[in-house]
Design a protein around this motif. Structure first.
Motif, mmCIF file in Angstrom:
data_model
loop_
_atom_site.group_PDB
_atom_site.id
_atom_site.type_symbol
_atom_site.label_atom_id
_atom_site.label_comp_id
_atom_site.label_asym_id
_atom_site.label_seq_id
_atom_site.Cartn_x
_atom_site.Cartn_y
_atom_site.Cartn_z
ATOM 1 N N PRO A 145 0.734 -1.075 0.037
ATOM 2 C CA PRO A 145 0.122 0.044 -0.109
ATOM 3 C C PRO A 145 0.840 1.210 -0.088
ATOM 4 O O PRO A 145 2.013 1.220 0.544
ATOM 5 N N GLU A 146 0.257 2.537 -0.827
ATOM 6 C CA GLU A 146 1.239 3.652 -0.702
ATOM 7 C C GLU A 146 1.693 4.169 0.871
ATOM 8 O O GLU A 146 2.805 4.498 0.673
ATOM 9 N N GLU A 147 0.827 4.142 1.696
ATOM 10 C CA GLU A 147 1.269 4.677 2.843
ATOM 11 C C GLU A 147 2.472 3.896 3.630
ATOM 12 O O GLU A 147 3.172 4.427 4.393
ATOM 13 N N ILE A 148 2.848 2.517 3.225
ATOM 14 C CA ILE A 148 3.983 1.916 3.632
ATOM 15 C C ILE A 148 4.865 1.487 2.698
ATOM 16 O O ILE A 148 5.667 0.282 2.997
ATOM 17 N N LYS A 149 4.901 1.885 1.802
ATOM 18 C CA LYS A 149 5.852 1.438 0.543
ATOM 19 C C LYS A 149 7.211 1.528 0.946
ATOM 20 O O LYS A 149 7.536 2.388 1.597
ATOM 21 N N GLY A 150 8.072 0.664 0.597
ATOM 22 C CA GLY A 150 9.415 0.631 0.946
ATOM 23 C C GLY A 150 9.622 -0.074 2.244
ATOM 24 O O GLY A 150 11.010 -0.066 2.862
ATOM 25 N N THR A 151 8.758 -0.452 3.167
ATOM 26 C CA THR A 151 8.861 -0.896 4.292
ATOM 27 C C THR A 151 9.570 -2.323 4.283
ATOM 28 O O THR A 151 9.410 -3.038 3.451
ATOM 29 N N VAL A 152 10.552 -2.663 4.982
ATOM 30 C CA VAL A 152 11.298 -3.599 5.177
ATOM 31 C C VAL A 152 10.899 -4.706 6.184
ATOM 32 O O VAL A 152 10.644 -4.219 7.632
ATOM 33 N N PHE A 153 10.203 -5.738 6.063
ATOM 34 C CA PHE A 153 9.841 -6.925 7.258
ATOM 35 C C PHE A 153 10.838 -7.875 7.410
ATOM 36 O O PHE A 153 11.191 -8.412 8.415
ATOM 37 N N TYR A 154 11.388 -8.246 5.933
ATOM 38 C CA TYR A 154 12.409 -9.360 6.033
ATOM 39 C C TYR A 154 13.882 -8.977 5.890
ATOM 40 O O TYR A 154 14.171 -8.334 4.812
ATOM 41 N N THR A 155 14.499 -9.050 7.116
ATOM 42 C CA THR A 155 15.916 -8.945 6.890
ATOM 43 C C THR A 155 16.664 -10.352 6.765
ATOM 44 O O THR A 155 16.645 -10.891 7.815
ATOM 45 N N PRO A 156 17.226 -10.534 5.816
ATOM 46 C CA PRO A 156 17.930 -12.075 5.797
ATOM 47 C C PRO A 156 19.045 -11.963 6.768
ATOM 48 O O PRO A 156 19.599 -11.158 7.199
ATOM 49 N N GLY A 157 19.239 -13.169 7.598
ATOM 50 C CA GLY A 157 19.923 -13.760 8.379
ATOM 51 C C GLY A 157 21.518 -13.700 8.006
ATOM 52 O O GLY A 157 21.822 -13.650 6.719
ATOM 53 N N ASP A 158 22.600 -13.552 8.855
ATOM 54 C CA ASP A 158 23.886 -13.829 8.475
ATOM 55 C C ASP A 158 24.358 -15.100 8.422
ATOM 56 O O ASP A 158 25.027 -15.758 9.393
ATOM 57 N N ASN A 159 24.257 -15.831 7.353
ATOM 58 C CA ASN A 159 24.264 -17.243 6.905
ATOM 59 C C ASN A 159 24.440 -17.516 5.470
ATOM 60 O O ASN A 159 24.112 -16.709 4.875
ATOM 61 N N PRO A 160 25.122 -18.603 5.196
ATOM 62 C CA PRO A 160 25.302 -18.715 3.921
ATOM 63 C C PRO A 160 24.121 -18.524 3.001
ATOM 64 O O PRO A 160 24.065 -18.029 1.716
#
Length: 432
Positions: free
Chosen positions: A398-413
């Motif tokens: 939705p326009e109001e929340i565009k660009g929001t990050v929910f998934y941040t990959p973990g530090d593993n291969p």
């Protein structure tokens, strides 16, 4: 003496019923239904000794309904049909006085046995009250579950258990023959694990085993202490209590050992649960959750193995299931870990609660009718497969929340590879 203490002092009215105030208190979920005598089929879910059977009998008595009781351990389809036939003959259909059919340990019924209940419950021939110690979402078929309200019964509080001890001493005809002084009750309370039936059984064991032949006219005095209880009861108490505090402590240690990548500790706690008689399906379900929550996309095969493990132990059962569980536990403990997916859904749900029902962008709405197309539904949608590498940087939030990050990959291969892939696709939009 053949009748146990717990049965001798079983409450017959709501006024005498201890605990479960969230169900039968002034604002309880069942209070008004019980008073009116009009209620739907229901399932009581809770640990052993929390009053499921007692509450069912009180409901039947207060509503003045015929009461039939079956146990899933020794009742089959024929027994169910016999009860339903009795209900038909009673000619109580379409009245508020249809019989109550109480089924203890309903989770032990097979699918066909549960299926045999559907028609009678649907038509109102009987009001079903099922009792289970297992999660009904897993153990009761969906068709039956959808026709029932589920009520959760909680383990007795310390105050409830203390009040129960006093009631037993004051009201039971046998215990009243003795002068019983509960000097210390900590051991009784702890070993009961919130199970009222177990508490009363222990009290009766301790008191009667301490009674000495008394030739005088005075009543025998029994002083209950923690040391006495531990000496006479703990020898016969399983070290792993499936319903008490130790149950939760050990499953916590088990999960944290796997999360902490220690296969040795994980297998030890697994062995403790198995030796204590824990349900292998319960263990397998926890592994399913852990595989997604604590490993996730760091190793997607973990969830596949956990799923296969659940299916295998469900089919095989104890004792062979222990081998399959051990393999899965060691695999999960030695796997790379990530809780990124778990954190992503938590963050997304929190934002949904804060922002409410934001509108779906017009470009990605469904447009099955001409009117919807005229209103712009689906307009300017870019079909990913029409573009190179099956990707086009469209806007899906939705326009109001565009660009929001929910998934941040973990530090593993695995997830570092995902991070690079997402950054190549989305450039700087999500700051990967």
């Amino acid at each position: 003496m053949s009748t146990p203490l717990a049965e001798r002092i079983r409450p017959l009215t709501l006024e005498d019923y201890l605990s479960q105030q969230h169900l039968i208190g002034n604002n309880g979920a069942l209070t008004q239904q019980i008073k009116s005598g009009v209620f739907s089929s229901m399932i009581f879910w809770g640990p052993p000794g929390t009053g499921k059977t007692t509450l069912a009998t009180i409901i039947a008595s207060q509503s003045e309904r015929p009461f039939y009781q079956l146990s899933a351990i020794d009742s089959g389809v024929a027994a169910i049909r016999a009860v339903i036939e009795k209900a038909k003959q009673a000619d109580t259909l379409f009245t508020s006085k249809n019989p109550i059919l109480f089924i203890d340990e309903i989770h032990r019924f097979s699918k066909s046995q549960q299926d045999s209940l559907l028609g009678a419950v649907e038509k109102g021939l009987v009001t079903l009250i099922g009792a289970t110690t297992e999660n009904p979402s897993f153990e009761v078929i969906p068709a039956l579950l959808s026709r029932c309200q589920v009520y959760i019964l909680k383990s007795f509080t310390r105050k409830d258990l203390g009040d129960l001890l006093i009631r037993a001493i004051e009201k039971d005809a046998i215990l009243k023959q003795y002068n019983i002084n509960i000097k210390e009750d900590e051991a009784l309370i702890r070993l009961s694990g919130g199970d009222a039936r177990k508490l009363l059984n222990m009290l009766e064991l301790v008191v009667l085993s301490d009674v000495q032949k008394n030739t005088s006219n005075e009543r025998t005095t029994v002083t209950v202490t923690n040391a006495m209880v531990l000496n006479k009861v703990q020898k016969n108490t399983v070290l792993y209590d499936k319903t008490g505090e130790q149950h939760y402590d050990i499953i916590s240690a088990f999960i944290k050992s796997i999360r902490g990548s220690d296969p040795n500790a994980a297998v030890y706690w697994l062995a403790r649960m198995i030796e204590g008689g824990e349900d292998v399906k319960f263990i397998a379900r926890r592994l399913l959750i852990l595989a997604s929550e604590d490993i996730g996309n760091a190793n997607p095969n973990a969830l596949l193995l956990a799923t296969s493990t659940f299916q295998a132990v469900t089919s095989i059962g104890y004792p062979e299931a222990r081998i399959i569980l051990s393999q899965c536990v060691i695999y999960l403990a030695t796997s790379a870990k990530s809780n990124a997916s778990y954190k992503a859904i938590n963050t997304a749900q929190q934002l949904v609660k804060q922002t409410g029902d934001l509108s779906v962008p017009l470009s990605i709405r469904n447009a099955p009718t001409k009117l919807m197309k005229e209103l712009g539904y689906g307009k300017n949608y870019e079909y990913a497969h029409d573009y190179e590498n099956n990707f086009v940087p469209h806007e899906f939030l939705p326009e109001e929340i565009k660009g929001t990050v929910f998934y941040t990959p973990g530090d593993n291969p695995k997830e570092n590879h995902l991070r690079n892939y997402l950054k190549k696709l989305w450039k700087d939009r999500y700051d990967y």
